[in-house]
Scaffold this motif. Structure first.
Motif: not given
Length: 677
Positions: A287-290, A304-305, A329-330, A384, A388
């Motif tokens: 569920t992490g970000p890109v 990331a972030d 991470l995704r 991207e 998902d």
């Protein structure tokens, strides 16, 4: 803790000198070496910059092989990736009586380092060995040899202690190294040799000790090579692999000209150490970000972030621990600007891909052609939105890891260098596919899938259990398979022979190095065998196979994905996917003479014998579950109750690439077995 351990070791070493070494990106534990009070004759060595094979002179101590040894040698590595590189550098160091090897951080899937003694009795002088934790994720291994012993094999043994029994051979051809960072080309090889800058290559009596010499250039001109018998390959070290990107176009190549012209640009990139940089530990549902692979304050990092998750070394090394830190991470988006140099940047991107990390890029700059065409195309075409969906994300990850490992893995790179320089090497192992069936109608189905396997040398041993080879459908399928040119041996077994005994008779007829078991009614992708060979290389396992991820329930005309975790050590894999050395089969006594559960029995015997099993990804295999005819019986609730996804009809992963029309059919355009894709 590590500071107290080091101080105690220094206090007990007596009046003799000590050698203290570190490898990897600086951290607090490695920094403990700078806080120690050392004597004038002690040596503090950075293994990341020390040239391979260069003798380490210690006042009052002669080099290894001349009878001298230091009292203490400490090797502190940030990760297992750094430790394997250190083993190559340490070949020129003096012997030591007390050897302390510490790894400050390890991935969660790794096993404790419990070294075993080499096979020739080199450790007969071992007085004591102990392994203990270092913090939450590290390990310390200590060895006491009163008469001293070589350090490099001990360091290599620490890493090998994390794997199975099967020793993984060093890449071929045999090579000697020269220059800074040359250890990145031969990580984990404690037998690496050193060559002078101008030659000649080292010799063993009248025979050259190596087949090839690789030299790295740190920016100063290398002398002409003066050994007509041994070819040389020259490559840039990261110190010479820099440019100023200000105002440069995106596809410019501002790096110096390569010393070897006309070569594949991938051959200019130091290889990936696939024993530590690989997809082991890949997570399917995250569920992490890109995040971004970018440059911050002159360092290449994953951000990331606004938070730095992992750092890449200046030479492009991505470690096993760095991969562990980005597993949630995704994906990672590659920002091509601002990095240290073309070769190190390509190596970092290829390493992340080899680890199965889904990467986004957009157009790939021309200077990154060293990634290889397949990897460039994959990166340029990824969107991207694909990340998902867990299945699409994993399919993309599989394609990336294949391309990266087959192009940039250490074994692949040295094979390619050998071909480029005209050095002959032994062929890759032949895989003997064993297919034992009671169903003549399934022979053509199974043979058609074996025939489309790519990237592997194979033969087939087909056992017909209870029926003759002259049945029309069987004979037609065999003729069509034989026309492909692949070797095929057909064996007829009596119907009253128990299945396990028939399988043993089948294995007895193979001629290959490896045995791969094939079921007559399951589906296999065209890279099934090649993927297992890759997994065998990077896992070091005695047996590799696939989990039962995709299952087609024929009675319900339903495909379920059970979401089984893959790319990890495991107790059991699907019986129709086993790949193992023939020697492993012999060691455990072969298959038990039973009518069913023979695969489970083989794996159980292997585990009890100290072996290790690894599960590769399960996307290129679909288990067929029919109403009867199986040697392994479970009702449908076993599969449906554990499902994660389901689809009506036959719906495999795209990695399977559909299925071929079975051999022996008169109508070659007939519908495929198992419903519509």
């Amino acid at each position: 803790m590590i500071t107290n351990v080091l101080r105690q070791a220094l206090r007990t070493r007596g009046d003799e000198p000590a050698v203290l070494c570190r490898a990897g990106i600086a951290n607090r534990t490695l920094g403990a070496l700078d806080r120690l009070r050392l004597r004038p004759h002690d040596r503090l060595v950075d293994l990341d910059t020390h040239p391979v094979g260069e003798p380490l002179t210690v006042p009052g101590v002669r080099g290894h092989g001349t009878g001298g040894s230091v009292a203490l040698c400490v090797v502190l590595a940030a990760t297992y990736t750094d430790l394997r590189r250190a083993a190559t550098v340490l070949t020129g160091f003096p012997a030591a009586a007390h050897i302390l090897v510490a790894v400050t951080d390890t991935p969660g899937h790794s096993r404790p380092p419990v070294p075993s003694a080499p096979g020739l009795g080199e450790w007969r002088g071992l007085l004591e060995q102990r392994t203990r934790r270092l913090g939450k994720h590290g390990w310390i291994c200590e060895f006491f040899f009163p008469a001293g012993t070589a350090v490099a094999p001990v360091v290599a043994g620490v890493f090998e202690g994390t794997g199975g029994r099967r020793p993984v051979p060093a890449p071929r051809p045999l090579a000697a190294l020269y220059g800074a960072e040359s250890a990145t080309w031969r990580a984990g090889d404690p037998g690496a040799l050193w060559a002078p800058a101008a030659g000649p290559a080292p010799r063993l009596k009248a025979v050259p000790a190596v087949d090839l010499v690789l030299r790295t250039d740190d920016g100063s001109a290398l002398p002409d090579w003066d050994d007509p018998d041994i070819p040389v390959a020259d490559r840039r070290a990261s110190g010479a692999d820099v440019w100023d990107l200000d105002g440069a176009p995106a596809d410019a190549v501002p790096a110096p000209a390569l010393r070897i012209s006309g070569s594949d640009p991938a051959l200019e990139v130091p290889p990936i150490d696939e024993r530590t940089v690989n997809p082991v530990g890949f997570r399917t549902r995250v569920t992490g970000p890109v995040a971004d692979l970018t440059a911050v304050d002159g360092r290449t990092v994953v951000v990331a972030d606004g938070r730095v998750l992992a750092e890449v070394a200046a030479d492009g090394t991505v470690t096993d621990v760095a991969l562990e830190r980005v597993r949630d991470l995704r994906g990672i988006r590659v920002r091509w600007e601002g990095h240290g140099g073309p070769v190190s940047t390509v190596r970092a991107v290829a390493s992340l891909a080899a680890g199965g990390v889904p990467l986004l890029s957009g157009p790939v700059p021309g200077w990154a052609a060293g990634l290889g065409d397949t990897l460039v195309d994959l990166l340029a075409g990824a969107e991207e939105a694909e990340l998902d969906d867990p299945l699409r994300r994993e399919e993309y990850s599989v394609r990336l890891r294949r391309a990266a490992l087959r192009t940039h893995g250490q074994r692949a790179r040295w094979q390619a260098l050998a071909a480029h320089t005209g050095v002959p090497v032994a062929p890759e192992p032949r895989v003997s596919v064993i297919l034992c069936t009671r169903r003549p109608e399934m022979v053509g189905f199974a043979l058609a899938q074996i025939a489309r396997q790519r990237g592997v040398r194979l033969e087939v041993v087909l056992t017909l259990h209870g029926f003759p080879a002259d049945l029309p459908e069987v004979a037609a399928a065999v003729r069509e398979f034989t026309a492909t040119g692949l070797p095929l041996t057909v064996h007829e077994a009596d119907a009253d022979r128990v299945f396990g005994a028939v399988l043993n008779d089948t294995v007895d007829r193979v001629s290959g190095h490896l045995v791969s078991k094939w079921d007559d009614d399951d589906w296999y992708g065209p890279d099934h065998l090649a993927d297992l060979l890759l997994a065998r290389t990077y896992s070091g396992a005695d047996l590799v196979g696939n989990v039962q991820d995709f299952v087609y329930l024929e009675e319900l005309d339903l495909t379920v994905r059970r979401g089984k975790q893959s790319e990890l050590p495991i107790r059991f894999v699907s019986g129709g996917t086993l790949m193992f050395d023939r020697g492993v089969w012999e060691e455990v006594g072969g298959f038990r003479p039973l009518p069913r559960a023979i695969d489970t029995q083989l794996m159980t015997a292997l585990l009890h014998n100290g072996g290790r099993i690894h599960s590769a990804h399960g996307l290129g295999y679909v288990l067929r579950r029919a109403g009867d005819g199986h040697t392994w019986n479970e009702d449908l609730s076993y599969f449906i109750g554990k499902r994660v996804d389901q689809w009506p009809g036959w719906r495999p992963s795209a990695i399977l690439e559909g299925e071929p029309v079975p051999f022996g059919r008169r109508d070659r355009d007939a519908a495929p077995v198992g419903g519509q894709a």
